[in-house]
Design an enzyme around this catalytic site. Structure first.
Site, PDB file in Angstrom:
ATOM      1  N   GLU A 263      28.006  34.041  -7.149  1.00 25.93           N
ATOM      2  CA  GLU A 263      27.149  33.400  -8.155  1.00 25.93           C
ATOM      3  C   GLU A 263      26.679  34.470  -9.164  1.00 25.93           C
ATOM      4  OE1 GLU A 263      24.673  29.669  -7.249  1.00 25.93           O
ATOM      5  OE2 GLU A 263      23.118  31.182  -7.438  1.00 25.93           O
TER       6      GLU A 263
ATOM      7  N   GLU B  76      19.236  18.098  -4.412  1.00 28.03           N
ATOM      8  CA  GLU B  76      19.462  18.080  -2.954  1.00 28.03           C
ATOM      9  C   GLU B  76      18.136  18.235  -2.199  1.00 28.03           C
ATOM     10  OE1 GLU B  76      21.149  19.864  -5.124  1.00 28.03           O
ATOM     11  OE2 GLU B  76      23.273  20.004  -4.603  1.00 28.03           O
TER      12      GLU B  76
ATOM     13  N   GLY C 238      17.006  33.189  -7.230  1.00 28.07           N
ATOM     14  CA  GLY C 238      17.154  32.426  -5.982  1.00 28.07           C
ATOM     15  C   GLY C 238      17.937  33.172  -4.915  1.00 28.07           C
ATOM     16  N   ARG C 239      19.066  33.750  -5.302  1.00 33.40           N
ATOM     17  CA  ARG C 239      19.928  34.405  -4.301  1.00 33.40           C
ATOM     18  C   ARG C 239      19.402  35.774  -3.880  1.00 33.40           C
ATOM     19  NH1 ARG C 239      22.305  33.378  -9.038  1.00 33.40           N
ATOM     20  NH2 ARG C 239      22.999  35.071 -10.372  1.00 33.40           N
TER      21      ARG C 239
ATOM     22  N   LYS D 290      26.287  19.672 -11.932  1.00 33.79           N
ATOM     23  CA  LYS D 290      25.024  18.960 -11.644  1.00 33.79           C
ATOM     24  C   LYS D 290      24.821  17.846 -12.672  1.00 33.79           C
ATOM     25  CE  LYS D 290      22.334  22.925  -9.911  1.00 33.79           C
ATOM     26  NZ  LYS D 290      21.190  23.778 -10.208  1.00 33.79           N
TER      27      LYS D 290
ATOM     28  N   LYS E 190      12.612  27.065  -5.751  1.00 34.12           N
ATOM     29  CA  LYS E 190      11.991  27.848  -6.835  1.00 34.12           C
ATOM     30  C   LYS E 190      11.591  26.922  -7.980  1.00 34.12           C
ATOM     31  CE  LYS E 190      13.075  31.523 -10.063  1.00 34.12           C
ATOM     32  NZ  LYS E 190      14.030  32.492 -10.548  1.00 34.12           N
TER      33      LYS E 190
ATOM     34  N   HIS F  96      42.096  35.904  15.685  1.00 34.39           N
ATOM     35  CA  HIS F  96      42.877  34.769  16.174  1.00 34.39           C
ATOM     36  C   HIS F  96      42.937  33.686  15.107  1.00 34.39           C
ATOM     37  CE1 HIS F  96      42.986  36.455  20.242  1.00 34.39           C
ATOM     38  NE2 HIS F  96      41.810  36.952  19.889  1.00 34.39           N
TER      39      HIS F  96
END
Ligand code: F6P
Length: 522
Positions: free
Chosen positions: A356, A215, A270-271, A514, A209, A387
């Site tokens: 977030e 990254e 973003g999310r 960051k 965005k 399990h």
């Protein structure tokens, strides 16, 4: 207009809930079921083939009434209406929150700052459709004239988790294109992905965005260098690279042609962005029609959320029950367990969506809250978790509400497997609810001829029970049902944040790390 600002703990409904909590906190749900033969029916909600059974919770009619009263007292409807209307409800970033416009199938305009955003939304969708069809059909060629075989989504957070989850969840509907996701700045991640790839037949979709995320830009630069080192030229980038971003100038500076940019907007968080061009890799992997079905499912849930009274509203009910445990029982976490291997990525996706959004400790007035907000969300797929961590949910010291998600039919139709899978789906919520009393364990050991071991083993084999769970059931995993399910959890998160009086659409908490990482790098 801004969201209203009110401390939920100062409402009358909150006070009633505190009193009700004292009365019900240790009540055995079995008693509640015995008192009301219609409990299952009453505490179930349906939307087409999606049903939610929330009967196995420590709630009563009075609790539900007070939870709904809480939602009304803080004027949740006003918050919902403001979100859908494009009001600046993300006040700290001065933005509207309009992911619902991305899947608005009503044909009605959605106005923001005097413009109908649906014009650009529909143009972008059309561009995605045309491009996806060209790539899938082989008409769009890589730089050397060969058809595309592989698609790599380069992004992180909301620019990765949503598309990754949907492509994985709907792999049954996938076409021939192989889809890969690079997110981590760990160079080994990108190295593992590119080692298999042919630069001539790979399409790279850079999704960011902001187009400033370390990254994503580092991975994109590494991939560009690798691409150029394999014989391609700068001019070839236009055939094999596209981008999704709001930051057009930065994308162009990276070397991507303007025609190859899919826009998104500031009013999409973003999310919450998989419904936008961030979902390009979904549309490429599944075809645009399936992507469109995903949007339709979400739209249908939006309509349900927006127009249904709170006592019959699926996302509102889920949010209120979650608040009930979080703020009155003081549970810290919620576990989500889909009984479908396809939904392996669903929990990591929800973690960003919920944590977030609601991991905040300052109210809408800027004051520290003195009550709990965001839950810890965790989980994985059944039966694998049985399990792994379910021991702790069944017999540990913590109360952990569970959401189970199941489907009536499997996609490949293997009945034997599916019956076994779903018997586990039903058995887990039943075991959590029923538990196993001392008397039962006693009888069991006696019947098994282990009388001599009763006094030693009995305490370890007792299950307290009375553990809460919700169960979602749908006919089968389709793009439309997945869209509905995702939108359900999005709206649940919104309702929680609204009632907790926090801002759910910023994420300043991720910034400090960051900044410090930049200092360490220097
Ligand atoms: O993790 C912080 C965050 O801003 C997320 O909210 C977002 O989804 C992610 O980074 C990626 O951001 P971008 O799409 O701008 O690269």
């Amino acid at each position: 207009m801004a969201l209203k600002n009110q401390n939920p703990t100062k409402t009358n409904a909150w006070k009633s809930l505190q009193e009700l909590y004292q009365g019900i906190k240790n009540t055995d749900m079995k008693k509640l079921f015995m008192q009301d033969s219609e409990r299952l029916e009453k505490y179930s909600l349906k939307h087409d083939d999606l049903s939610l059974n929330f009967s196995k919770n420590r709630i009563s009619d009075d609790v539900l009434k007070s939870l709904v009263a809480l939602a009304k007292e803080v004027d949740l409807q006003d918050g919902i209406d403001k979100m859908f209307a494009g009001d600046i409800i993300n006040e700290t970033e001065n933005r509207a929150v309009l992911h619902t416009a991305l899947r608005n199938k009503s044909g009605n305009a959605v106005m923001f700052e005097g413009e109908n955003v649906m014009v650009e939304v529909n143009e972008t969708l059309q561009k995605m459709k045309v491009f996806s069809e060209k790539v899938i059909s082989g008409k769009h060629k890589g730089y050397s004239g060969k058809a595309i075989t592989d698609v790599v989504n380069i992004g992180i957070g909301g620019s990765d988790l949503g598309p990754r989850m949907v492509v994985d969840a709907l792999q049954y509907y996938k076409n021939h294109l192989k889809t890969h996701f690079v997110s981590n700045i760990d160079g080994d991640h990108v190295a593992e992905i590119i080692k298999e790839l042919d630069p001539e037949t790979t399409l790279f979709v850079i999704v960011s965005k902001t187009f400033t995320t370390q990254e994503t830009l580092t991975n994109a630069e590494t991939i560009k260098k690798w691409f150029l080192s394999k014989g391609a030229t700068q001019n070839d980038i236009q055939h094999n690279f596209v981008a999704v971003s709001t930051n057009l100038s930065k994308v162009v500076a990276f070397g991507i042609a303007e025609d190859n940019i899919f826009t998104m907007w500031d009013w999409v968080g973003g999310r919450y962005s998989l419904w936008s061009a961030v979902g390009l890799s979904i549309s490429l992997a599944l075809g645009f029609d399936n992507f469109d079905q995903l949007l339709t499912g979400a739209y249908e849930m939006d309509e349900h959320f927006k127009t249904t009274s709170f006592d019959e509203n699926i996302p509102v009910t889920l949010a209120l029950i979650s608040i009930w445990y979080n703020n009155f029982f003081e549970t810290e976490s919620e576990v989500v367990i889909p009984y479908s291997q396809y939904l392996t990525q669903f929990v990591p996706y929800l973690q960003q969506g919920s944590m977030e959004s609601n991991g905040k400790s300052v109210d809408r007035d800027g004051n520290p809250v003195d009550y709990q907000t965001g839950n810890i969300i965790w989980g994985n797929t059944g039966t694998n978790v049985q399990h792994a961590f379910m021991q702790l949910v069944h017999q540990g010291t913590k109360l952990i509400p569970v959401d189970f998600i199941g489907f009536k039919e499997s996609l490949y139709g293997n009945e034997d497997h599916h019956n076994k899978l779903m018997s586990n789906f039903y058995a887990q919520s039943e075991a959590l609810y029923l538990g196993k009393a001392k008397e039962e364990v006693h009888l069991e050991l006696k019947t098994a001829g282990q009388q001599d071991k009763i006094s030693k083993l009995l305490p370890f084999k007792v299950f307290e029970g009375n553990k809460p769970s919700n169960s979602f059931l749908m006919d089968k995993l389709t793009p439309k049902n997945l869209g509905k399910l995702i939108a359900t959890y999005e709206h649940k998160t919104f309702v929680q944040g609204y009632i907790w009086n926090i801002f759910s659409f910023d994420q300043f908490g991720v910034e400090l790390g960051k900044e410090l990482a930049k200092k360490f790098l220097a």
